[in-house]
Write an enzyme that holds these catalytic residues in place. Sequence first.
Site, PDB file in Angstrom:
ATOM      1  N   HIS A 102       0.680  -1.162   0.111  1.00 13.45           N
ATOM      2  CA  HIS A 102      -0.160   0.167  -0.046  1.00 13.45           C
ATOM      3  C   HIS A 102       0.881   1.217  -0.167  1.00 13.45           C
ATOM      4  O   HIS A 102       0.666   2.180  -0.963  1.00 13.45           O
ATOM      5  CB  HIS A 102      -0.799   0.129   1.027  1.00 13.45           C
ATOM      6  N   GLU A 103       1.758   1.531   0.943  1.00 12.90           N
ATOM      7  CA  GLU A 103       2.659   2.425   1.031  1.00 12.90           C
ATOM      8  C   GLU A 103       3.660   2.674  -0.226  1.00 12.90           C
ATOM      9  O   GLU A 103       3.896   3.799  -0.482  1.00 12.90           O
ATOM     10  CB  GLU A 103       3.664   2.619   2.314  1.00 12.90           C
ATOM     11  N   HIS A 116       1.953   4.659  -2.963  1.00 10.10           N
ATOM     12  CA  HIS A 116       1.956   6.070  -2.699  1.00 10.10           C
ATOM     13  C   HIS A 116       3.385   6.586  -3.208  1.00 10.10           C
ATOM     14  O   HIS A 116       3.603   7.506  -3.591  1.00 10.10           O
ATOM     15  CB  HIS A 116       1.774   6.489  -1.233  1.00 10.10           C
TER      16      HIS A 116
END
Length: 455
Positions: free
Chosen positions: A22-23, A26
């Site tokens: 997920h990170e 980003h």
Amino acid sequence: MSNFLYYLAAFAVVLGVLVVVHEFGHYLAARWVGVKVLRFSVGFGRPLWAKRFGKDDTEWAIGAFPLGGYVKMLDEREGEVPASDLARSFNRQPVQRRMAIVAAGPLANFLLAIVVYWGLFWHGTEEFKPILGVPVAASPAAAAGLENGELVLKVAGEAVQTWQEMRWVVLQRAAERDEVDLEVVNPHHEIAIRRLDVSSVRLAGWEGDALDRLGLALFRPRLPPILGKVNANSAAAAADLQPGDEILAIDDQPIGSWADVVHSVRQSPGKALVLDVLRGGERILTTVTPMAVDERGREIGRIGAAVSDGGLSRAELVVTVSYGPFSALGKAVAETWDKSTFTLLMIGKMITGEVSWRNISGPVTIADYAGQSARLGIDYYLKFLALVSISLGVLNLLPIPILDGGHLLYYLAEIIKRGPVSEKAMEIGQQIGLALLLMLMAFAFYNDINRLFSG
């Protein structure tokens, strides 16, 4: 303790993979549009480990509190930015770029699910065929006339190959209608249509296992109580039990099937059991004391012996499902889409009260499922990982301040009003979002504790 550590490790791996993916979504999006990343952290709080490297000297860290992570970008709202780096500040990016950075996290979770499903569908997975066992008495399955040994061919006109496919389609249709037609074929090769009332799933707020509520059980062949394998240094070996032994009675109670043996042994950890055994036409008596082992916090007995296959063909019970690389990719995308939309539908029904809030699971329940799936095999564990990744992606896209979806909502408002949302509005939104998340966490932990004590 070893069982607890196993489940904890299985949960930690899932959590770690999902947070990093997920990170990293980003992070990659930020780098792609030229925003400087100051820190990439798995976990919150004080760093347990940190190291700087890369062109921008980004700090990579592992925080003390592991439930989550974050990517910290250069931003004038959080501190002074050198004039040379102003163009790389997050707050100075066009709104479309900021939206891309924020959306990249959840999209990475969906992409992970697609990749996992793609690999599984391409490699092939062995699963149980959708063969029905004896329906629970007075259940919708019994009322529909379903019988032991019937193979489900279609659910509501959709062909199914495996038990999990059948389960998934039944769940989807139960969200839309009160009745579902099952096309089945019995052991005599006769095809019939059974109309199954699925309204009880919705009326019960989707609590518990839907198939259990409907009375649908997986077919379990009746195995004779004959030993097929005895493990060395086991309780069975100590009792001189041998492959081919037929257990006639335990503590003078007649035994009709292997299921009876399993039931008696599981209920008797550390208790001596007298077995009446038939071996080579001769009846003998022996005593076995099942070892006490921990199973999900409950003590059960095991003797270290397996049942003889009884001449059953494995091909009659399981099927290997596999696709070519391109078909597998299409199937993976469809699977991810279906589960994403179904998750969103269930969240909507939870808000309207159609789905019970008791279905919300916290870290304890998720860890339990992680451990169970890991014990079942790598295929089940990867499917669990994909499912949780989808859930995380959907959850983060909800329009709740603090979550990625909340930030996207701010940016959408900025596009509509042609100007940024006021700091006051964002502050109020953050407070509302935090309150909602705390409420959800409270429900999740309450449900976890309730499940621990009620089972």
